[in-house]
Design a protein around this motif. Structure first.
Motif, PDB file in Angstrom:
ATOM      1  N   GLY A 286      20.263  -8.841  13.865  1.00 30.67           N
ATOM      2  CA  GLY A 286      20.066  -8.207  15.777  1.00 30.67           C
ATOM      3  C   GLY A 286      19.503  -9.053  16.441  1.00 30.67           C
ATOM      4  O   GLY A 286      18.351  -9.444  15.612  1.00 30.67           O
ATOM      5  N   GLU A 287      19.482  -8.340  17.741  1.00 34.72           N
ATOM      6  CA  GLU A 287      18.936  -8.539  19.329  1.00 34.72           C
ATOM      7  C   GLU A 287      17.597  -7.931  19.256  1.00 34.72           C
ATOM      8  O   GLU A 287      16.715  -7.267  18.515  1.00 34.72           O
ATOM      9  N   ASN A 288      16.335  -9.263  18.636  1.00 38.37           N
ATOM     10  CA  ASN A 288      14.977  -9.277  18.782  1.00 38.37           C
ATOM     11  C   ASN A 288      14.910  -9.199  18.249  1.00 38.37           C
ATOM     12  O   ASN A 288      13.758  -8.765  17.237  1.00 38.37           O
ATOM     13  N   GLY A 289      15.543  -9.116  16.775  1.00 39.88           N
ATOM     14  CA  GLY A 289      15.330  -9.743  15.202  1.00 39.88           C
ATOM     15  C   GLY A 289      15.227  -7.974  14.522  1.00 39.88           C
ATOM     16  O   GLY A 289      14.586  -8.064  14.036  1.00 39.88           O
ATOM     17  N   ALA A 290      16.023  -7.172  15.186  1.00 41.76           N
ATOM     18  CA  ALA A 290      16.259  -5.811  15.185  1.00 41.76           C
ATOM     19  C   ALA A 290      17.343  -5.642  13.535  1.00 41.76           C
ATOM     20  O   ALA A 290      17.474  -6.769  12.944  1.00 41.76           O
ATOM     21  N   ARG A 628      22.884 -17.952  22.637  1.00 37.18           N
ATOM     22  CA  ARG A 628      21.772 -17.831  21.723  1.00 37.18           C
ATOM     23  C   ARG A 628      22.985 -18.924  21.140  1.00 37.18           C
ATOM     24  O   ARG A 628      23.838 -18.881  20.489  1.00 37.18           O
ATOM     25  N   ARG A 629      21.652 -19.522  19.725  1.00 42.44           N
ATOM     26  CA  ARG A 629      22.706 -19.923  18.705  1.00 42.44           C
ATOM     27  C   ARG A 629      23.021 -19.152  17.730  1.00 42.44           C
ATOM     28  O   ARG A 629      21.999 -17.788  17.747  1.00 42.44           O
ATOM     29  N   VAL A 630      24.483 -19.385  16.480  1.00 43.10           N
ATOM     30  CA  VAL A 630      24.768 -18.480  15.718  1.00 43.10           C
ATOM     31  C   VAL A 630      24.589 -19.470  14.501  1.00 43.10           C
ATOM     32  O   VAL A 630      24.395 -20.433  14.333  1.00 43.10           O
ATOM     33  N   PRO A 631      24.203 -18.073  13.623  1.00 45.95           N
ATOM     34  CA  PRO A 631      23.679 -17.251  14.068  1.00 45.95           C
ATOM     35  C   PRO A 631      22.331 -16.425  14.456  1.00 45.95           C
ATOM     36  O   PRO A 631      22.335 -15.613  13.775  1.00 45.95           O
ATOM     37  N   CYS A 748      15.221   7.750  13.137  1.00 42.69           N
ATOM     38  CA  CYS A 748      15.912   6.572  12.390  1.00 42.69           C
ATOM     39  C   CYS A 748      14.574   5.407  11.763  1.00 42.69           C
ATOM     40  O   CYS A 748      13.461   5.706  11.788  1.00 42.69           O
ATOM     41  N   ALA A 749      15.332   4.894  10.302  1.00 35.95           N
ATOM     42  CA  ALA A 749      14.336   3.898   9.852  1.00 35.95           C
ATOM     43  C   ALA A 749      14.248   2.953   9.643  1.00 35.95           C
ATOM     44  O   ALA A 749      12.657   2.591   9.697  1.00 35.95           O
ATOM     45  N   CYS A 750      14.587   2.313  11.211  1.00 35.74           N
ATOM     46  CA  CYS A 750      13.495   1.123  11.190  1.00 35.74           C
ATOM     47  C   CYS A 750      12.774   1.499  12.418  1.00 35.74           C
ATOM     48  O   CYS A 750      12.014   2.446  12.575  1.00 35.74           O
ATOM     49  N   GLU A 751      11.816   0.116  12.279  1.00 32.42           N
ATOM     50  CA  GLU A 751      10.977   0.544  12.898  1.00 32.42           C
ATOM     51  C   GLU A 751      10.624   0.436  14.170  1.00 32.42           C
ATOM     52  O   GLU A 751       9.972   1.084  14.544  1.00 32.42           O
ATOM     53  N   SER A 752      11.058  -0.478  14.918  1.00 32.95           N
ATOM     54  CA  SER A 752      11.149  -0.757  16.397  1.00 32.95           C
ATOM     55  C   SER A 752      12.268  -0.557  16.985  1.00 32.95           C
ATOM     56  O   SER A 752      12.544  -1.115  18.030  1.00 32.95           O
ATOM     57  N   GLY A 753      13.282   0.162  16.532  1.00 33.17           N
ATOM     58  CA  GLY A 753      14.705  -0.043  17.379  1.00 33.17           C
ATOM     59  C   GLY A 753      15.605  -1.015  16.529  1.00 33.17           C
ATOM     60  O   GLY A 753      15.283  -1.719  16.304  1.00 33.17           O
ATOM     61  N   ASN A 767      18.729  -5.528  25.299  1.00 29.93           N
ATOM     62  CA  ASN A 767      17.591  -4.545  25.181  1.00 29.93           C
ATOM     63  C   ASN A 767      16.308  -5.019  24.916  1.00 29.93           C
ATOM     64  O   ASN A 767      15.682  -4.991  24.221  1.00 29.93           O
ATOM     65  N   HIS A 768      16.001  -5.145  26.180  1.00 30.91           N
ATOM     66  CA  HIS A 768      15.045  -5.725  27.117  1.00 30.91           C
ATOM     67  C   HIS A 768      14.613  -4.389  28.069  1.00 30.91           C
ATOM     68  O   HIS A 768      14.974  -5.011  29.159  1.00 30.91           O
ATOM     69  N   PRO A 769      13.449  -3.846  27.769  1.00 33.64           N
ATOM     70  CA  PRO A 769      12.610  -3.600  26.913  1.00 33.64           C
ATOM     71  C   PRO A 769      12.901  -2.635  26.492  1.00 33.64           C
ATOM     72  O   PRO A 769      13.237  -1.164  27.177  1.00 33.64           O
ATOM     73  N   LEU A 770      12.706  -2.158  25.233  1.00 34.23           N
ATOM     74  CA  LEU A 770      12.991  -1.011  24.388  1.00 34.23           C
ATOM     75  C   LEU A 770      11.713  -0.675  23.559  1.00 34.23           C
ATOM     76  O   LEU A 770      11.316  -1.053  22.761  1.00 34.23           O
ATOM     77  N   ASP A 771      11.711   0.889  23.794  1.00 30.40           N
ATOM     78  CA  ASP A 771      10.332   1.267  23.022  1.00 30.40           C
ATOM     79  C   ASP A 771      10.344   2.381  22.767  1.00 30.40           C
ATOM     80  O   ASP A 771      11.179   3.875  22.931  1.00 30.40           O
ATOM     81  N   LYS A 772      10.715   2.330  21.321  1.00 31.94           N
ATOM     82  CA  LYS A 772      12.065   3.708  20.441  1.00 31.94           C
ATOM     83  C   LYS A 772      10.912   4.537  19.907  1.00 31.94           C
ATOM     84  O   LYS A 772      10.731   5.816  20.584  1.00 31.94           O
ATOM     85  N   ALA A 773       9.234   4.630  20.348  1.00 32.09           N
ATOM     86  CA  ALA A 773       8.424   5.700  19.274  1.00 32.09           C
ATOM     87  C   ALA A 773       8.215   6.402  21.122  1.00 32.09           C
ATOM     88  O   ALA A 773       8.211   7.303  21.738  1.00 32.09           O
ATOM     89  N   GLY A 774       8.170   6.167  22.585  1.00 23.62           N
ATOM     90  CA  GLY A 774       7.609   6.364  23.415  1.00 23.62           C
ATOM     91  C   GLY A 774       9.218   6.891  24.030  1.00 23.62           C
ATOM     92  O   GLY A 774       8.845   7.658  25.471  1.00 23.62           O
ATOM     93  N   ALA A 775      10.331   6.522  24.026  1.00 24.59           N
ATOM     94  CA  ALA A 775      11.589   7.353  24.448  1.00 24.59           C
ATOM     95  C   ALA A 775      11.256   8.351  23.552  1.00 24.59           C
ATOM     96  O   ALA A 775      11.572   9.666  23.878  1.00 24.59           O
ATOM     97  N   VAL A 776      10.855   8.582  22.007  1.00 22.29           N
ATOM     98  CA  VAL A 776      10.946   9.955  21.443  1.00 22.29           C
ATOM     99  C   VAL A 776       9.659  10.614  22.231  1.00 22.29           C
ATOM    100  O   VAL A 776       9.955  11.848  22.413  1.00 22.29           O
ATOM    101  N   ARG A 777       8.223  10.267  22.314  1.00 24.48           N
ATOM    102  CA  ARG A 777       7.716  10.899  23.687  1.00 24.48           C
ATOM    103  C   ARG A 777       7.911  11.916  24.819  1.00 24.48           C
ATOM    104  O   ARG A 777       7.494  12.696  25.237  1.00 24.48           O
ATOM    105  N   LEU A 778       8.718  10.662  25.507  1.00 29.19           N
ATOM    106  CA  LEU A 778       9.120  11.862  26.945  1.00 29.19           C
ATOM    107  C   LEU A 778      10.081  12.670  27.065  1.00 29.19           C
ATOM    108  O   LEU A 778       9.881  13.318  26.958  1.00 29.19           O
ATOM    109  N   LEU A 779      11.192  12.696  25.811  1.00 30.92           N
ATOM    110  CA  LEU A 779      12.055  13.402  25.394  1.00 30.92           C
ATOM    111  C   LEU A 779      11.135  14.889  24.355  1.00 30.92           C
ATOM    112  O   LEU A 779      11.765  16.063  25.064  1.00 30.92           O
ATOM    113  N   ASP A 780      10.141  14.450  24.139  1.00 32.17           N
ATOM    114  CA  ASP A 780       9.555  15.758  23.286  1.00 32.17           C
ATOM    115  C   ASP A 780       8.761  16.885  24.673  1.00 32.17           C
ATOM    116  O   ASP A 780       9.437  17.776  24.536  1.00 32.17           O
TER     117      ASP A 780
END
Ligand SMILES: [Zn+2]
Ligand SMILES: [Zn+2]
Length: 784
Positions: A286-290, A628-631, A748-753, A767-780
C-alpha cells in the motif's frame, strides 16, 4: 483450489461449502477466521388476501393464469390506496411483487375508462431509472395478455412511428425521467391527449433518485404536475421503493405530495444465513508501505468456484463490469483445474442491457444450466431472478437498501440459502463486517436529496417557463428558493416578465441547462493519438487529477499515457504505452466558510468541541503528479503541472476543537495535521453509512488551524454545486457517524494506518501525513 463434491449440495449447507472450500485443514481454519459473523434471517410464511372488489375479472384471470391466484396483503393494500386516489409508496423487499401493487389499479383505471368506441379514456405513466427496467415492465404487462392494452415504451431508441402512435393511442406509457425532461414535457402540446387523461403516475425503484439526481427528478415531477393541472388532470402517484427509512418522507419530498407508506412485506421467504467475510491482509504494497488486504473480487472468485463445484446456484455481485468479468474468469479457471469443462457452468453478465441477453442468462440460471453468474451491481435493478441458493457480494453495495435488495435474491421457499458480504479494503466495509448490528436490525438509511438546491431549481424554473409561462402562484410548487431563483434568472436576462407570467426568452433549449445525472459538466473525451479513435470519456470533475499531461491512465485493462489535456476542447490525447510506473496527482484544496447555517456546541451535548453546517467555497488545484514504480510503489519523480484552479460552492459539515480541548488530547502541535487528516479520511469513509451517498460524492479538508474558525477544523463537503444533502445529514447524525468513525480507526488491526481505516484512495496529498492514533485521540475528546 477447488474440490469437486461428490453429491450435489443442498442449499442449507452452502455455508459449509464455503468454510470447507480449498484444500487442506490449515486453509479451512483460515476460512473460518474470515467469517466474522453469521446472522440467520428467519423464514417467513406469506400472507395473501382477496383481490380488491373493483379488480376487473379479466385482470384477476390474467394474474391467476400467471400463477398468482391471490395477491399478498401488501400488494392489495397499496392497490387500494392507489385506486382510491391516495398517493402511496410501496417499500418492501426484493421479489415481493411490488409491480402488482401498481399494475392492478392502473389496469382497473384504464379498462374502466375505455370509451364505447374503444378509444382510451385513462392513461398511466410509468417511470423507471433505466431503459432496461421499462422494457421488463412492458414484457410483464404484455405477458398478462389483456386484449387491446395499448402499452409501449418511450425512450431514446423509440422509432418515430412508435412515438407518434404513443401520443395518439397509448394507455400505458413506460419511460424514464430523462425522456420526460428532454422530450415529453417540452413537447407537451403534442402529448395533450395523454396528459389530460393521466390518472396514475408510477415511480418505480424510487430509492435510486437520491443526491443531485434525486433533486432533479423531484423538479421534473413538479413540472409534470403543473402541466397535468393545465390539461385538467390530477394523477395519483404510486411509488415503489426498496426498503428505506421513512419512505413516506422521501416519497413526499420526491413528489411534493402527501404520500401513504406500505412497508409490511407479506410475501413468503425461505431462511437465509447472512455471512460477513473479511479477507486477510495479503501484502505491504500500500501507499507508504501500508498493509493491504486480499481484494474482495479475488476472494469472491474463490467462493464462487467452491459454491459452483458444490452444485449451489449462486449470483455474485461485483462493483464494476471489469470486476465481474475477472470474477467469472478466475472462478472458471479454478473450476477447470478441478474438473476440466466445469467452467462452462459460470458466466459473467456482460453489460449492454439487451433484454434478450438477460432473459437467456436468467433462464440458464433458473434451469441449472448455469450455476454461477457474476454480475455488476447495476444488474440489481434489471435481473429477474429470485430464489437462488447463494448470493455473494464483493464489497458493500453502497447502501443497506441496496444490500438487502441483493440478499433478497437468495432464499427459495422451503429451502435455506446463504448470502455473503465480502469486505473491500476500506473503512466502511471493514466497519460493517465487524459491526453486524450496523447491518442487521439497524434501520435502513433514508434517501437523501434536497429538491430546494438552488443550483438545481434554477434550470428547472427555466424549463417550466419555456413549457408554460410561469405564474406567481406556480412558484410554491418549486419550493421556497423559487422566488429568489426567478428574480435572479430575470436579472440575468434568461426569463422575462410579461402580464401572463415569466417567459423563457433565450434561443437555446432550457433543458440543456439541467444535467439530470450530473457529471459536473461535459465529460472529457479520451482520443487515441494517430487513429483519432474516442476510447472513452472521463467525468469533467475528475479529469484534472486522472488525465492530466503525463498521467498513466488505465482504461478497460489497457494502459495509456496521456500526451496532452486540452481543457477548452475537452479532449485528452492518449496513446497505448506502459512506462512501468503509475501516476498520482497532488492537489491543493482550500475551503472558505461562506455562511454558517446551523451549529451545535456545549448546550447541544458537545462539551469539548463544536459542530457546524453551512455553505462553503472549495478551491481545488492539481499542482503536480508523482511517478511511482509498479508494483513497488517507490516514488521515481514528481513533476509540476499548470492547471487552473476550480471552485465549487457547496454545503459542508465541520467540527472544531479549541486549543484547550486540544491540550486534553495530549497531542503535540506537530501531530495535529496528521491526526486531523486521518480523522477526515475515515469520516468520509463512514458517512455513506448514514446518508445514501458514495464516498466519491463527498470530499474533505482538514487543518490544524483554519482562518475562518481560528481552530483545528475538519470539513466534509458535498461534491456537487449547491450541495446534495449528504453533509446536512452528517450534521444531524454527527454523534453516531463520528462514533462509528472513531470505532473503525481504533479497531483496525493495522499498525499505523491502512486503506481499511485512515488511508483514502482519493487523497490529493498521497495519504501524508496521517496519524492513526492521533485521530482516535481527537475524536475521543470531541465525542466526550
Ligand atoms: Zn488500518
Ligand atoms: Zn487526504
Amino acid at each position: 483450489m477447488v474440490s469437486r463434491k461428490t453429491s450435489p449440495r443442498v442449499a442449507g449447507s452452502a455455508l459449509d461449502v464455503l468454510l470447507s472450500g480449498g484444500a487442506g485443514g490449515a486453509d479451512r481454519t483460515d476460512r473460518a477466521d474470515r467469517l466474522t459473523h453469521v446472522e440467520r434471517l428467519a423464514a417467513r410464511p406469506g400472507v395473501t388476501t382477496d383481490w380488491p372488489d373493483w379488480t376487473p375479472p379479466s385482470v384477476r384471470e390474467a394474474f391467476a393464469a400467471r400463477g398468482i391466484p391471490q395477491p399478498w396483503r401488501h400488494q392489495a393494500v397499496a392497490a387500494e390506496h392507489a385506486y382510491a386516489g391516495r398517493h402511496v409508496v410501496l417499500a418492501t423487499g426484493t421479489a415481493s411483487g411490488k409491480s402488482l401493487g401498481f399494475q392492478v389499479p392502473g389496469l382497473a383505471r384504464i379498462l374502466g375508462a375505455r370509451r364505447p368506441n374503444g378509444r382510451p379514456g385513462a392513461t398511466v405513466l410509468y417511470l423507471s431509472p433505466t431503459k432496461a427496467l421499462a422494457q421488463d415492465q412492458l414484457t410483464s404487462l404484455a405477458g398478462l395478455d389483456l386484449p387491446r392494452l395499448a402499452a409501449c415504451t418511450h425512450d431514446g431508441d423509440s422509432p418515430r412511428e412508435q412515438r407518434d402512435w404513443a401520443r395518439d393511442h397509448a394507455e400505458w406509457l413506460l419511460t424514464n425521467p430523462d425522456m420526460l425532461h428532454h422530450s415529453l414535457l417540452p413537447g407537451h402540446a403534442r402529448w395533450a391527449r395523454f396528459l389530460s387523461q393521466l390518472e396514475l403516475v408510477v415511480v418505480d425503484e424510487c430509492h435510486h433518485y437520491r443526491g443531485v439526481f434525486g433533486a432533479h427528478v423531484a423538479l421534473v415531477l413538479r413540472r409534470l404536475r403543473r402541466l397535468c393541472a393545465h390539461y385538467g388532470s390530477s394523477p395519483t402517484f404510486v411509488l415503489a421503493s426498496a426498503t428505506v427509512a421513512d419512505p413516506a418522507v422521501s416519497a413526499g419530498r420526491l413528489t411534493g405530495l402527501t404520500v401513504e407508506a406500505v412497508v409490511e412485506d407479506a410475501s413468503a421467504r425461505g431462511e437465509v444465513a447472512l455471512g460477513l467475510w473479511e479477507p486477510p491482509f495479503a501484502s505491504y504494497a500500500g501507499e507508504n508501505g501500508a498493509p493491504v488486504r486480499r481484494s474482495a473480487t479475488a476472494e469472491v472468485a474463490d467462493l464462487l468456484a467452491d459454491l459452483v463445484a458444490g452444485g449451489v446456484r449462486t449470483l455474485a455481485f461485483v462493483r464494476s463490469r471489469r470486476g465481474a468479468e475477472t470474477v467469472a474468469l478466475t472462478a472458471g479457471r479454478l473450476l477447470d483445474e478441478a474438473v476440466p469443462g466445469l467452467s462452462r457452468q459460470v458466466a459473467a453478465y456482460r453489460g449492454g442491457y439487451l433484454p434478450e441477453d438477460r432473459r437467456d442468462l436468467e433462464d440458464a440460471l433458473r434451469s441449472g444450466a448455469l450455476l454461477g453468474v457474476a454480475a455488476t451491481n447495476a444488474l440489481e435493478l434489471g435481473i429477474d431472478v429470485a430464489g437462488l441458493d447463494a448470493v455473494l457480494m464483493a464489497g458493500f453495495p453502497g447502501t443497506r437498501a441496496a444490500m438487502w435488495q441483493q440478499v433478497g435474491r437468495a432464499g427459495r421457499r422451503g429451502a435455506d440459502a446463504v448470502a455473503v458480504l465480502v469486505a473491500r479494503d476500506d473503512p466502511l466495509d471493514t466497519y460493517l463486517v465487524t459491526h453486524p448490528e450496523a447491518l442487521v436490525g439497524a434501520p435502513v438509511e433514508s434517501t437523501v436529496f434536497d429538491p430546494g438546491n438552488p443550483h438545481v431549481v434554477g434550470p428547472h424554473l427555466c424549463c417550466a417557463a419555456a413549457e408554460l409561462p410561469l405564474r406567481e402562484q406556480d412558484l410554491s410548487l418549486f419550493g421556497p428558493s423559487a422566488s429568489d431563483g426567478v428574480a435572479a434568472l430575470a436579472e440575468a436576462g434568461l426569463l422575462r416578465r410579461r402580464a401572463a407570467g415569466w417567459y423563457w426568452t433565450d434561443r437555446t433549449r432550457p433543458t440543456d441547462l439541467a444535467d439530470l445525472r450530473s457529471t459536473g459538466g461535459r465529460p472529457v473525451d479520451l482520443v487515441e493519438n494517430g487513429t483519432g479513435r474516442v476510447v472513452g470519456t472521463v467525468d469533467a470533475s475528475s479529469s484534472h487529477s486522472t488525465v492530466h499531461r503525463g498521467a498513466v491512465y488505465l482504461h478497460q485493462g489497457e494502459t495509456f499515457l496521456v500526451r496532452d489535456l486540452d481543457l477548452d476542447d475537452r479532449v485528452a490525447m492518449i496513446e497505448r504505452d506502459d512506462p512501468g510506473y503509475s501516476t498520482s496527482a497532488r492537489e491543493v484544496t482550500d475551503i472558505a466558510v461562506l455562511e454558517e447555517m446551523m451549529s451545535a456546541g456545549r448546550e447541544e451535548g458537545w462539551p469539548r468541541g463544536r459542530l457546524a453546517f453551512g455553505s462553503v467555497r472549495v478551491t481545488h488545484q492539481v499542482v503536480s503528479f508523482l511517478k511511482r514504480r509498479v508494483p513497488s510503489g517507490e516514488v521515481l519523480a514528481e513533476e509540476p503541472l499548470d492547471l487552473p484552479e476550480r471552485t465549487l460552492e457547496t454545503r459542508a459539515v465541520w467540527w472544531t476543537l479549541s486549543s484547550a480541548s486540544i491540550e486534553a488530547t495530549g497531542l503535540a502541535a506537530v501531530d495535529l495535521p496528521g491526526a486531523a487528516h486521518a480523522a477526515e479520511h475515515a469520516s468520509i469513509g463512514l458517512l455513506p453509512l448514514f446518508a445514501t451517498c458514495d464516498r466519491w460524492d463527498i470530499g474533505g479538508v482538514s487543518t490544524a488551524l483554519h482562518p475562518d474558525t481560528g481552530m483545528l477544523t475538519v470539513f466534509v463537503y458535498d461534491g456537487h454545486a449547491g450541495g446534495a444533502g449528504f453533509a446536512e445529514h452528517g450534521f444531524h447524525a454527527a454523534r453516531a457517524w463520528l462514533t462509528a468513525t472513531r470505532e473503525t480507526i481504533a479497531a483496525c488491526a493495522c499498525e499505523s494506518g491502512c486503506p481499511s481505516c485512515v488511508q483514502s484512495p482519493k487523497c490529493g496529498n498521497g495519504n501524508h501525513p496521517l496519524d492513526k492514533a492521533g485521530a482516535v485521540r481527537l475524536l475521543d475528546v470531541l465525542l466526550i
